[in-house]
Design a protein around this motif. Structure first.
Motif, PDB file in Angstrom:
ATOM      1  N   TYR A 262     -87.440  25.449 -54.037  1.00 34.21           N
ATOM      2  CA  TYR A 262     -85.953  25.274 -53.754  1.00 34.21           C
ATOM      3  C   TYR A 262     -85.950  24.643 -52.347  1.00 34.21           C
ATOM      4  O   TYR A 262     -86.061  25.257 -51.379  1.00 34.21           O
ATOM      5  CB  TYR A 262     -85.022  25.961 -54.314  1.00 34.21           C
ATOM      6  N   HIS A 263     -85.451  23.405 -52.262  1.00 29.11           N
ATOM      7  CA  HIS A 263     -85.149  22.931 -50.798  1.00 29.11           C
ATOM      8  C   HIS A 263     -83.655  22.456 -50.594  1.00 29.11           C
ATOM      9  O   HIS A 263     -83.497  22.204 -49.565  1.00 29.11           O
ATOM     10  CB  HIS A 263     -85.947  21.532 -50.873  1.00 29.11           C
ATOM     11  N   GLY A 264     -83.009  22.577 -51.855  1.00 30.90           N
ATOM     12  CA  GLY A 264     -81.375  22.369 -51.586  1.00 30.90           C
ATOM     13  C   GLY A 264     -80.999  20.842 -51.323  1.00 30.90           C
ATOM     14  O   GLY A 264     -79.893  20.632 -50.813  1.00 30.90           O
ATOM     15  N   GLN A 265     -81.854  19.888 -51.655  1.00 32.87           N
ATOM     16  CA  GLN A 265     -81.169  18.641 -51.674  1.00 32.87           C
ATOM     17  C   GLN A 265     -81.325  17.817 -52.942  1.00 32.87           C
ATOM     18  O   GLN A 265     -82.355  17.123 -53.362  1.00 32.87           O
ATOM     19  CB  GLN A 265     -82.478  17.831 -50.734  1.00 32.87           C
ATOM     20  N   PRO A 266     -80.506  17.886 -53.777  1.00 35.49           N
ATOM     21  CA  PRO A 266     -80.516  17.303 -54.991  1.00 35.49           C
ATOM     22  C   PRO A 266     -80.457  16.041 -55.051  1.00 35.49           C
ATOM     23  O   PRO A 266     -80.198  15.231 -54.051  1.00 35.49           O
ATOM     24  CB  PRO A 266     -79.332  17.638 -55.776  1.00 35.49           C
ATOM     25  N   LYS A 267     -81.110  15.007 -55.926  1.00 37.43           N
ATOM     26  CA  LYS A 267     -81.410  13.642 -55.843  1.00 37.43           C
ATOM     27  C   LYS A 267     -80.764  13.095 -57.222  1.00 37.43           C
ATOM     28  O   LYS A 267     -80.786  13.664 -58.133  1.00 37.43           O
ATOM     29  CB  LYS A 267     -82.841  13.305 -55.746  1.00 37.43           C
ATOM     30  N   ALA A 268     -80.135  12.015 -57.147  1.00 35.55           N
ATOM     31  CA  ALA A 268     -79.564  11.197 -58.134  1.00 35.55           C
ATOM     32  C   ALA A 268     -80.714  10.500 -59.020  1.00 35.55           C
ATOM     33  O   ALA A 268     -81.774   9.986 -58.278  1.00 35.55           O
ATOM     34  CB  ALA A 268     -78.715   9.841 -57.689  1.00 35.55           C
ATOM     35  N   ILE A 269     -80.786  10.486 -60.441  1.00 37.98           N
ATOM     36  CA  ILE A 269     -81.826  10.112 -61.119  1.00 37.98           C
ATOM     37  C   ILE A 269     -81.315   8.961 -61.908  1.00 37.98           C
ATOM     38  O   ILE A 269     -80.318   8.766 -62.327  1.00 37.98           O
ATOM     39  CB  ILE A 269     -82.088  11.315 -62.268  1.00 37.98           C
ATOM     40  N   TYR A 270     -82.112   7.798 -61.623  1.00 37.90           N
ATOM     41  CA  TYR A 270     -81.900   6.497 -62.177  1.00 37.90           C
ATOM     42  C   TYR A 270     -83.270   6.219 -63.125  1.00 37.90           C
ATOM     43  O   TYR A 270     -84.199   6.407 -62.763  1.00 37.90           O
ATOM     44  CB  TYR A 270     -81.753   5.577 -60.986  1.00 37.90           C
ATOM     45  N   LEU A 271     -82.915   5.586 -64.096  1.00 42.68           N
ATOM     46  CA  LEU A 271     -83.759   5.083 -65.227  1.00 42.68           C
ATOM     47  C   LEU A 271     -83.591   3.781 -65.647  1.00 42.68           C
ATOM     48  O   LEU A 271     -82.341   3.206 -65.533  1.00 42.68           O
ATOM     49  CB  LEU A 271     -83.691   6.046 -66.250  1.00 42.68           C
ATOM     50  N   TYR A 272     -84.674   2.960 -65.754  1.00 45.14           N
ATOM     51  CA  TYR A 272     -84.698   1.712 -66.327  1.00 45.14           C
ATOM     52  C   TYR A 272     -85.617   1.411 -67.636  1.00 45.14           C
ATOM     53  O   TYR A 272     -86.855   1.327 -67.511  1.00 45.14           O
ATOM     54  CB  TYR A 272     -85.094   0.719 -65.106  1.00 45.14           C
ATOM     55  N   PRO A 273     -85.058   1.167 -68.561  1.00 40.35           N
ATOM     56  CA  PRO A 273     -86.008   1.111 -69.737  1.00 40.35           C
ATOM     57  C   PRO A 273     -86.751  -0.337 -69.704  1.00 40.35           C
ATOM     58  O   PRO A 273     -86.149  -1.367 -69.416  1.00 40.35           O
ATOM     59  CB  PRO A 273     -84.874   0.875 -70.800  1.00 40.35           C
ATOM     60  N   LEU A 274     -87.999  -0.487 -69.844  1.00 45.34           N
ATOM     61  CA  LEU A 274     -88.796  -1.545 -69.753  1.00 45.34           C
ATOM     62  C   LEU A 274     -89.068  -1.966 -71.364  1.00 45.34           C
ATOM     63  O   LEU A 274     -89.828  -3.070 -71.067  1.00 45.34           O
ATOM     64  CB  LEU A 274     -90.113  -1.087 -69.016  1.00 45.34           C
ATOM     65  N   HIS A 275     -88.399  -1.677 -72.123  1.00 49.23           N
ATOM     66  CA  HIS A 275     -88.505  -2.139 -73.507  1.00 49.23           C
ATOM     67  C   HIS A 275     -87.318  -1.930 -74.435  1.00 49.23           C
ATOM     68  O   HIS A 275     -86.761  -0.773 -73.973  1.00 49.23           O
ATOM     69  CB  HIS A 275     -89.790  -1.721 -74.437  1.00 49.23           C
ATOM     70  N   HIS A 276     -86.983  -2.980 -75.093  1.00 48.80           N
ATOM     71  CA  HIS A 276     -85.650  -2.695 -75.787  1.00 48.80           C
ATOM     72  C   HIS A 276     -85.721  -1.285 -76.909  1.00 48.80           C
ATOM     73  O   HIS A 276     -84.703  -0.787 -77.105  1.00 48.80           O
ATOM     74  CB  HIS A 276     -85.415  -3.796 -76.674  1.00 48.80           C
ATOM     75  N   HIS A 277     -87.083  -1.103 -77.362  1.00 52.89           N
ATOM     76  CA  HIS A 277     -86.980  -0.091 -78.281  1.00 52.89           C
ATOM     77  C   HIS A 277     -87.951   1.113 -77.484  1.00 52.89           C
ATOM     78  O   HIS A 277     -88.671   1.829 -78.132  1.00 52.89           O
ATOM     79  CB  HIS A 277     -87.778  -0.444 -79.597  1.00 52.89           C
ATOM     80  N   PHE A 278     -87.597   1.315 -76.208  1.00 53.07           N
ATOM     81  CA  PHE A 278     -88.511   2.377 -75.422  1.00 53.07           C
ATOM     82  C   PHE A 278     -88.209   3.732 -76.008  1.00 53.07           C
ATOM     83  O   PHE A 278     -89.444   4.467 -75.987  1.00 53.07           O
ATOM     84  CB  PHE A 278     -87.893   2.140 -74.144  1.00 53.07           C
TER      85      PHE A 278
END
Length: 292
Positions: free
Chosen positions: A267-283
């Motif tokens: 545990y380092h106590g620095q949460p990060k925002a998670i971003y996702l990007y689909p690379l296919h319409h039916h991913f």
């Protein structure tokens, strides 16, 4: 059910597995660690999607087992070649002039996919100007140098994804078994740098869009398989993730503020925002079913 002795990257090793590895080491003791790693991969059919042996993972597993006192490896046949830290003090030749305005005021950025021997400029810039420094990337990864009229305006890298991320896995609909078998179809944006003297509005989102457009073709040509989802983690104490949102990435939550070190999470106590990007319409179909 066999008693679990050791866990490694989702693989559960019982006493029989440990006995097998010990026997393998004993049989090939004089041939050295690299040979033993390859023999283990072949015995377990431990291969990458492109058919190459997962030698790095096997070596790491053997080292972890030795750290726990479960096995005894032979001495190294050659000195460890990464003891000496890579020197990045020599300044490479590149244009370091302020660039201003908006992305529309300049030519379309050019993304050059780097070969292993062409990485010094990329390494130098990321080491000196990215807050995380130079990443240690093993296994599948790609690096791009971004230029406008020959001037470097960005550095970008993609690599294997995080092993386990609750918000991401829930977004996909993964259970543990499916995640383990389909994880290689995700790619992680491990570094993205625009040097501080480049002050061009909307350039970051434009570079991301251009990179995503060609990512699958480059990945399949080099590694022999496609990827269907991109991920990245944004340090919310430093950044707002503006360029990812502008490039249509999807925010799905935050990490717990811990990182994997060795075979455990710290545990380092620095949460990060998670971003996702689909690379296919039916991913989701490709990440959930065996069709990739």
């Amino acid at each position: 059910m066999a008693s679990i002795v050791f866990r490694y990257r989702g693989r559960h090793l019982d006493k029989q597995d440990i006995r097998f590895i010990r026997a393998l080491i004993s049989k090939h003791y004089q041939r050295g660690r690299s040979y033993i790693s390859r023999a283990l991969c072949e015995a377990w059919k431990w291969v990458q999607p492109n058919g190459k042996l997962k030698e790095c993972a096997a070596r790491d597993l053997l080292l972890r087992l030795e750290e726990q006192g479960l096995i005894d490896l032979p001495k190294r046949l050659r000195p460890k070649n990464n003891l000496k830290e890579k020197s990045l003090d020599q300044v490479p030749l590149f244009l370091k002039e302020p660039l201003m305005g908006s992305a529309g005021d300049h030519e379309r950025p050019c993304l050059d996919l780097l070969e292993a021997q062409d990485n010094y400029l990329w390494d130098y810039l990321v080491h000196h100007y990215h807050y995380l420094g130079l990443p240690k990337m093993v296994g599948e990864h790609l690096r791009y140098l971004v230029t406008i009229k020959g001037q470097v305006v960005g550095c970008l890298s993609w690599a294997s994804p995080a092993w386990k991320v609750k918000a991401r896995d829930e977004f996909i609909g993964w259970d543990e078994e499916t995640r383990r078998s389909r994880l290689h179809f995700i790619v992680n944006n491990t570094r993205f740098l625009i040097p501080e003297w480049i002050q061009v509005k909307h350039l970051a989102s434009r570079i991301l869009a251009l990179s995503l457009k060609r990512l699958n073709a480059d990945w399949e040509r080099i590694y022999g398989h496609r990827v269907y989802l991109a991920e990245t983690f944004v340090d919310i104490s430093r950044f707002e993730g503006t360029c990812y949102r502008a490039a249509n990435w999807i925010f799905v939550g935050h990490t717990k503020g811990s990182a994997k070190k060795g075979n455990a999470y710290r545990y380092h106590g620095q949460p990060k925002a998670i971003y996702l990007y689909p690379l296919h319409h039916h991913f989701r179909r490709y990440l959930l079913d065996d069709q990739g």
